[in-house]
Design a protein around this motif. Structure first.
Motif, mmCIF file in Angstrom:
data_model
loop_
_atom_site.group_PDB
_atom_site.id
_atom_site.type_symbol
_atom_site.label_atom_id
_atom_site.label_comp_id
_atom_site.label_asym_id
_atom_site.label_seq_id
_atom_site.Cartn_x
_atom_site.Cartn_y
_atom_site.Cartn_z
ATOM 1 N N THR A 16 0.830 -1.201 0.000
ATOM 2 C CA THR A 16 0.000 0.000 0.000
ATOM 3 C C THR A 16 0.864 1.250 0.000
ATOM 4 O O THR A 16 2.091 1.175 0.171
ATOM 5 C CB THR A 16 -0.940 0.012 1.229
ATOM 6 N N GLY A 17 0.246 2.408 -0.184
ATOM 7 C CA GLY A 17 0.910 3.690 -0.035
ATOM 8 C C GLY A 17 2.128 3.891 -0.914
ATOM 9 O O GLY A 17 2.149 3.505 -2.089
ATOM 10 N N LEU A 18 3.153 4.490 -0.330
ATOM 11 C CA LEU A 18 4.360 4.827 -1.077
ATOM 12 C C LEU A 18 5.048 3.587 -1.627
ATOM 13 O O LEU A 18 5.507 3.574 -2.766
ATOM 14 C CB LEU A 18 5.319 5.604 -0.167
ATOM 15 N N GLY A 19 5.131 2.532 -0.816
ATOM 16 C CA GLY A 19 5.777 1.301 -1.276
ATOM 17 C C GLY A 19 5.097 0.719 -2.497
ATOM 18 O O GLY A 19 5.755 0.285 -3.453
ATOM 19 N N LYS A 20 3.789 0.709 -2.492
ATOM 20 C CA LYS A 20 3.027 0.190 -3.633
ATOM 21 C C LYS A 20 3.276 1.044 -4.875
ATOM 22 O O LYS A 20 3.440 0.517 -5.986
ATOM 23 C CB LYS A 20 1.535 0.162 -3.294
ATOM 24 N N ALA A 21 3.296 2.355 -4.703
ATOM 25 C CA ALA A 21 3.530 3.250 -5.835
ATOM 26 C C ALA A 21 4.923 3.056 -6.419
ATOM 27 O O ALA A 21 5.108 3.054 -7.648
ATOM 28 C CB ALA A 21 3.337 4.703 -5.397
ATOM 29 N N ILE A 22 5.918 2.883 -5.554
ATOM 30 C CA ILE A 22 7.285 2.631 -6.026
ATOM 31 C C ILE A 22 7.346 1.315 -6.786
ATOM 32 O O ILE A 22 7.950 1.213 -7.859
ATOM 33 C CB ILE A 22 8.268 2.621 -4.841
ATOM 34 N N ILE A 182 24.255 2.211 -1.931
ATOM 35 C CA ILE A 182 23.318 2.279 -0.809
ATOM 36 C C ILE A 182 23.018 3.752 -0.558
ATOM 37 O O ILE A 182 23.904 4.528 -0.180
ATOM 38 C CB ILE A 182 23.915 1.627 0.452
ATOM 39 N N ASN A 183 21.784 4.143 -0.813
ATOM 40 C CA ASN A 183 21.376 5.532 -0.692
ATOM 41 C C ASN A 183 20.101 5.665 0.131
ATOM 42 O O ASN A 183 19.442 4.675 0.438
ATOM 43 C CB ASN A 183 21.162 6.146 -2.079
ATOM 44 N N GLY A 184 19.784 6.901 0.474
ATOM 45 C CA GLY A 184 18.564 7.195 1.201
ATOM 46 C C GLY A 184 17.744 8.241 0.467
ATOM 47 O O GLY A 184 18.232 8.884 -0.469
ATOM 48 N N LEU A 185 16.527 8.415 0.913
ATOM 49 C CA LEU A 185 15.653 9.459 0.375
ATOM 50 C C LEU A 185 14.920 10.086 1.550
ATOM 51 O O LEU A 185 14.327 9.376 2.368
ATOM 52 C CB LEU A 185 14.655 8.886 -0.625
ATOM 53 N N ALA A 186 14.986 11.415 1.648
ATOM 54 C CA ALA A 186 14.365 12.130 2.763
ATOM 55 C C ALA A 186 13.196 12.980 2.265
ATOM 56 O O ALA A 186 13.383 14.155 1.926
ATOM 57 C CB ALA A 186 15.397 12.999 3.478
ATOM 58 N N PRO A 187 12.001 12.411 2.217
ATOM 59 C CA PRO A 187 10.843 13.194 1.787
ATOM 60 C C PRO A 187 10.351 14.126 2.885
ATOM 61 O O PRO A 187 10.472 13.830 4.082
ATOM 62 C CB PRO A 187 9.778 12.123 1.478
ATOM 63 N N LEU A 218 2.986 11.336 -5.108
ATOM 64 C CA LEU A 218 3.553 10.007 -5.296
ATOM 65 C C LEU A 218 4.371 9.930 -6.582
ATOM 66 O O LEU A 218 5.436 9.304 -6.616
ATOM 67 C CB LEU A 218 2.447 8.956 -5.317
ATOM 68 N N ASP A 219 3.896 10.566 -7.637
ATOM 69 C CA ASP A 219 4.632 10.543 -8.905
ATOM 70 C C ASP A 219 6.009 11.183 -8.755
ATOM 71 O O ASP A 219 6.996 10.720 -9.339
ATOM 72 C CB ASP A 219 3.850 11.274 -10.000
ATOM 73 N N GLU A 220 6.082 12.255 -7.968
ATOM 74 C CA GLU A 220 7.367 12.928 -7.763
ATOM 75 C C GLU A 220 8.334 12.029 -7.004
ATOM 76 O O GLU A 220 9.526 11.970 -7.311
ATOM 77 C CB GLU A 220 7.140 14.249 -7.022
ATOM 78 N N VAL A 221 7.821 11.300 -6.026
ATOM 79 C CA VAL A 221 8.683 10.408 -5.246
ATOM 80 C C VAL A 221 9.120 9.205 -6.081
ATOM 81 O O VAL A 221 10.303 8.834 -6.085
ATOM 82 C CB VAL A 221 7.975 9.935 -3.968
ATOM 83 N N ILE A 243 13.838 15.376 -1.178
ATOM 84 C CA ILE A 243 12.613 15.639 -1.930
ATOM 85 C C ILE A 243 11.649 16.321 -0.955
ATOM 86 O O ILE A 243 10.743 15.728 -0.397
ATOM 87 C CB ILE A 243 12.026 14.365 -2.591
ATOM 88 N N SER A 244 11.940 17.621 -0.735
ATOM 89 C CA SER A 244 11.265 18.327 0.352
ATOM 90 C C SER A 244 10.696 19.690 -0.058
ATOM 91 O O SER A 244 10.370 20.515 0.803
ATOM 92 C CB SER A 244 12.240 18.529 1.519
ATOM 93 N N GLY A 245 10.577 19.935 -1.337
ATOM 94 C CA GLY A 245 9.994 21.196 -1.773
ATOM 95 C C GLY A 245 10.801 22.414 -1.345
ATOM 96 O O GLY A 245 10.268 23.506 -1.189
#
Length: 250
Positions: A16-22, A182-187, A218-221, A243-245
């Protein structure tokens, strides 16, 4: 684009959510999917939806805070596909909100860190052990702007996500001379069902800090995730992408 053709992508929180969209974005670009989630019912619902769209999907019910559960899931992935090219750890919980840290119960603090931080450690560890057999892989751990700046009233969450960023920095350096990144993403605030669990005034507090004055989509992420986990991003490792505007510019 078919950047993930002949690749296997594992996504935690993938039901669900972000994981599903990815997961959907990777499948659209040709990946075979392995979805890991605590909720077995939602997993099977998502599997049916994705298979109807023509995607190849393996599901693994699991608790990412449990080493035995994580190892069982990744053993199943390797036994089924024989490889693992991408792992995105998107599973996470918010924990207590609108509460000063001095009033937080230790059990709540430990639970949030067990899922968000220990879960990141366990899934990355399991993934890299498969990836190093072929000397190729992309690991992406979803952190948060809260891990960079801290959100008042969300000490448990902020602390756990700061730990994820530290994990990315250290682990990325350890594997820098391999074909594994190995990277991270900080929304900042992304409009998902996850946000619906947070009080409106807490969401407003977070959104007001964003120079763009809106939530991310979600598309942006999924767009930036698709780049980070692709062969194109071979020279990026140990880094937590923003990814924080405009909220975080460092």
């Amino acid at each position: 684009m078919k950047r993930y053709e002949n690749q296997v992508a594992a996504i935690t929180g993938g039901a669900t959510g972000l994981g599903k969209a990815i997961a959907q974005r990777f499948a659209e670009e040709g990946a075979k999917l392995a979805l890991i989630d605590f909720n077995d019912e939602l997993l099977e619902k998502t599997k049916a939806e994705f298979e109807a769209a023509g995607y190849e999907v393996l599901t693994c019910q699991g608790d990412i805070s449990s080493e035995a559960s994580v190892n069982a899931a990744f053993d199943k992935i390797e036994a089924t596909y024989g490889q693992l090219d991408v792992m995105v750890n998107s599973a996470g919980i918010v924990g207590p909100t609108k509460i000063n840290f001095a009033d937080v119960d230790l059990a709540d603090f430990e639970k949030v860190n067990a899922v968000n931080l220990t879960g990141s450690f366990l899934t990355a560890k399991a993934a890299v052990k498969i990836m190093e057999k072929r000397n190729y892989g992309r690991i992406l751990l979803i952190a948060s702007i809260a891990g960079k700046e801290g959100n008042a009233g969300m000490t448990c969450y902020s602390t756990s996500k700061a730990g994820v960023i530290g994990l990315v920095k250290a682990a990325g350096k350890e594997y820098a001379e391999t074909g594994i990144t190995i990277n991270g993403l900080a929304p900042a605030v992304i409009r998902t069902a996850f946000i619906e669990t947070i009080p409106d005034d807490q969401v407003k507090y977070m959104t007001d800090k964003i120079p763009m004055k809106r939530c991310g989509t979600l598309d942006e992420v999924t767009g930036i995730c698709a780049y980070i986990c692709s062969p194109e991003a071979a020279f990026n490792t140990g880094y937590t992408f923003d990814i924080s505007g405009g909220r975080a510019t460092y």
